[in-house]
Motif scaffolding. Structure first.
Motif, short mmCIF file in Angstrom:
data_model
loop_
_atom_site.label_atom_id
_atom_site.label_comp_id
_atom_site.label_asym_id
_atom_site.label_seq_id
_atom_site.Cartn_x
_atom_site.Cartn_y
_atom_site.Cartn_z
N THR A 54 -69.60 -28.63 -15.88
CA THR A 54 -69.34 -28.52 -17.32
C THR A 54 -67.91 -28.11 -17.63
OG1 THR A 54 -70.19 -26.26 -17.35
CG2 THR A 54 -71.74 -28.01 -17.90
N TYR A 55 -67.18 -27.63 -16.61
CA TYR A 55 -65.79 -27.23 -16.80
C TYR A 55 -64.89 -27.96 -15.81
CZ TYR A 55 -67.85 -23.56 -19.58
OH TYR A 55 -68.57 -22.88 -20.53
N SER A 56 -63.65 -28.19 -16.21
CA SER A 56 -62.70 -28.92 -15.36
C SER A 56 -61.34 -28.25 -15.41
CB SER A 56 -62.55 -30.37 -15.85
OG SER A 56 -63.75 -31.08 -15.71
N ILE A 57 -60.53 -28.55 -14.38
CA ILE A 57 -59.13 -28.15 -14.37
C ILE A 57 -58.30 -29.42 -14.34
CG2 ILE A 57 -57.29 -27.01 -13.08
CD1 ILE A 57 -59.36 -25.05 -12.06
N VAL A 58 -57.35 -29.52 -15.26
CA VAL A 58 -56.49 -30.70 -15.38
C VAL A 58 -55.08 -30.28 -14.96
CG1 VAL A 58 -55.55 -32.40 -17.00
CG2 VAL A 58 -57.91 -31.58 -17.27
N PHE A 59 -54.46 -31.08 -14.09
CA PHE A 59 -53.11 -30.83 -13.63
C PHE A 59 -52.15 -31.77 -14.35
CE2 PHE A 59 -55.92 -29.68 -10.18
CZ PHE A 59 -55.41 -28.48 -9.73
N VAL A 60 -51.07 -31.20 -14.89
CA VAL A 60 -50.06 -32.01 -15.60
C VAL A 60 -48.69 -31.56 -15.15
CG1 VAL A 60 -49.09 -32.61 -17.86
CG2 VAL A 60 -51.57 -32.29 -17.62
N ASN A 61 -47.84 -32.50 -14.73
CA ASN A 61 -46.45 -32.20 -14.38
C ASN A 61 -45.57 -32.39 -15.60
OD1 ASN A 61 -46.60 -31.51 -11.65
ND2 ASN A 61 -46.71 -33.65 -11.06
N CYS A 62 -44.64 -31.45 -15.79
CA CYS A 62 -43.68 -31.53 -16.90
C CYS A 62 -42.27 -31.44 -16.31
CB CYS A 62 -43.90 -30.38 -17.87
SG CYS A 62 -45.52 -30.43 -18.67
N PRO A 63 -41.29 -32.06 -16.98
CA PRO A 63 -39.93 -32.09 -16.44
C PRO A 63 -39.20 -30.75 -16.53
CG PRO A 63 -40.03 -33.29 -18.50
CD PRO A 63 -41.42 -32.92 -18.15
N ASN A 64 -39.56 -29.91 -17.53
CA ASN A 64 -38.90 -28.60 -17.61
C ASN A 64 -39.84 -27.59 -18.28
OD1 ASN A 64 -38.52 -28.60 -20.54
ND2 ASN A 64 -36.93 -30.14 -20.19
N GLU A 65 -39.44 -26.33 -18.23
CA GLU A 65 -40.32 -25.26 -18.70
C GLU A 65 -40.53 -25.28 -20.21
OE1 GLU A 65 -41.04 -20.49 -18.03
OE2 GLU A 65 -39.53 -21.54 -16.83
N GLN A 66 -39.52 -25.66 -20.98
CA GLN A 66 -39.66 -25.70 -22.43
C GLN A 66 -40.71 -26.72 -22.85
OE1 GLN A 66 -38.36 -23.53 -24.67
NE2 GLN A 66 -39.82 -24.54 -26.03
N ILE A 67 -40.67 -27.90 -22.26
CA ILE A 67 -41.66 -28.93 -22.57
C ILE A 67 -43.05 -28.45 -22.15
CG2 ILE A 67 -42.44 -31.26 -21.97
CD1 ILE A 67 -39.45 -32.06 -21.92
N ARG A 69 -44.16 -25.35 -21.99
CA ARG A 69 -44.62 -24.34 -22.96
C ARG A 69 -45.04 -25.00 -24.28
NH1 ARG A 69 -44.12 -19.34 -21.39
NH2 ARG A 69 -42.64 -18.79 -19.76
N ASP A 70 -44.27 -25.97 -24.73
CA ASP A 70 -44.62 -26.67 -25.98
C ASP A 70 -45.97 -27.38 -25.86
OD1 ASP A 70 -42.21 -25.81 -27.02
OD2 ASP A 70 -41.20 -27.76 -26.78
N ILE A 71 -46.17 -28.06 -24.74
CA ILE A 71 -47.45 -28.76 -24.53
C ILE A 71 -48.59 -27.76 -24.43
CG2 ILE A 71 -48.76 -30.18 -22.89
CD1 ILE A 71 -46.16 -31.75 -22.38
N ALA A 72 -48.38 -26.66 -23.69
CA ALA A 72 -49.43 -25.65 -23.52
C ALA A 72 -49.83 -25.05 -24.87
CB ALA A 72 -48.95 -24.56 -22.57
N ARG A 73 -48.85 -24.71 -25.69
CA ARG A 73 -49.16 -24.13 -27.02
C ARG A 73 -49.90 -25.13 -27.91
NH1 ARG A 73 -47.15 -19.27 -27.98
NH2 ARG A 73 -45.42 -18.52 -26.72
N ALA A 74 -49.47 -26.38 -27.88
CA ALA A 74 -50.12 -27.40 -28.70
C ALA A 74 -51.57 -27.61 -28.27
CB ALA A 74 -49.34 -28.71 -28.61
N ILE A 75 -51.80 -27.63 -26.96
CA ILE A 75 -53.16 -27.81 -26.44
C ILE A 75 -54.05 -26.66 -26.89
CG2 ILE A 75 -54.53 -27.72 -24.32
CD1 ILE A 75 -52.18 -29.17 -22.95
N VAL A 84 -54.17 -22.11 -20.16
CA VAL A 84 -53.18 -22.95 -19.50
C VAL A 84 -52.28 -22.05 -18.65
CG1 VAL A 84 -51.28 -24.59 -19.77
CG2 VAL A 84 -53.16 -24.59 -21.42
N ASN A 85 -52.18 -22.36 -17.36
CA ASN A 85 -51.24 -21.67 -16.47
C ASN A 85 -50.02 -22.55 -16.29
OD1 ASN A 85 -54.17 -20.87 -15.04
ND2 ASN A 85 -52.77 -19.19 -15.42
N ILE A 86 -48.84 -21.92 -16.34
CA ILE A 86 -47.58 -22.64 -16.13
C ILE A 86 -47.02 -22.17 -14.80
CG2 ILE A 86 -45.27 -23.07 -17.01
CD1 ILE A 86 -46.37 -22.46 -19.83
N LEU A 87 -46.95 -23.09 -13.84
CA LEU A 87 -46.45 -22.76 -12.51
C LEU A 87 -45.06 -23.38 -12.34
CD1 LEU A 87 -49.70 -23.44 -10.48
CD2 LEU A 87 -48.88 -21.29 -11.40
N PRO A 88 -44.03 -22.56 -12.25
CA PRO A 88 -42.66 -23.08 -12.18
C PRO A 88 -42.31 -23.64 -10.81
CG PRO A 88 -42.63 -20.70 -12.06
CD PRO A 88 -44.06 -21.10 -12.25
#
Length: 136
Positions: A54-67, A69-75, A84-88
């Protein structure tokens, strides 16, 4: 004799109870996956507990930290995920134009309900494509 004749099936026809049992058995096998899924979702909703699948983890690569964070907040604003965890600085190796490329990216680990994965994917795909293309 009429009473006995009316209760016995005609020759060559199976007894109605056998036919009905066979029909129920076939219907049970065909609907089992759907009924199992519905019962697991109902149990999870009623008890508030975790049920496998019933639960999933989705992995998404982003080109930089600002993008990222923006995607994480919007989600999170759209309630498409619980966390959402952001792994640098994730090192990525990939094929591009027939060559192996290497890049540093930011990895998002998005925790969500499996039922929301399709909506999440539809929401993220255009944003990450636009962000990646603008970085090229």
């Amino acid at each position: 004799m009429d009473k006995l004749g009316s209760r016995c099936p005609l020759p060559g026809y199976p007894r109605p109870s056998v036919f009905i049992c066979l029909l129920i058995l076939i219907a049970s096998f065909l609907t089992y996956p759907m009924l199992k899924t519905l019962s697991l979702q109902l149990h999870s909703t009623v008890t508030g507990s975790y049920v496998s699948g019933t639960y999933s983890i989705v992995f998404v690569n982003c080109p930089n930290e600002q993008i990222a964070r923006d995607i994480a907040r919007a989600i999170l604003d759209k309630k498409l995920a619980a966390s959402v965890n952001i792994l640098p600085k994730a090192s990525s190796l990939y094929f591009w134009n027939g060559e192996i490329e290497e890049a540093t990216q930011i990895l998002l680990l998005i925790k969500t309900k499996t039922s929301k994965v399709h909506m999440l994917s539809s929401y993220i795909r255009p944003k990450t494509q636009r962000a990646c293309c603008s970085q090229l």
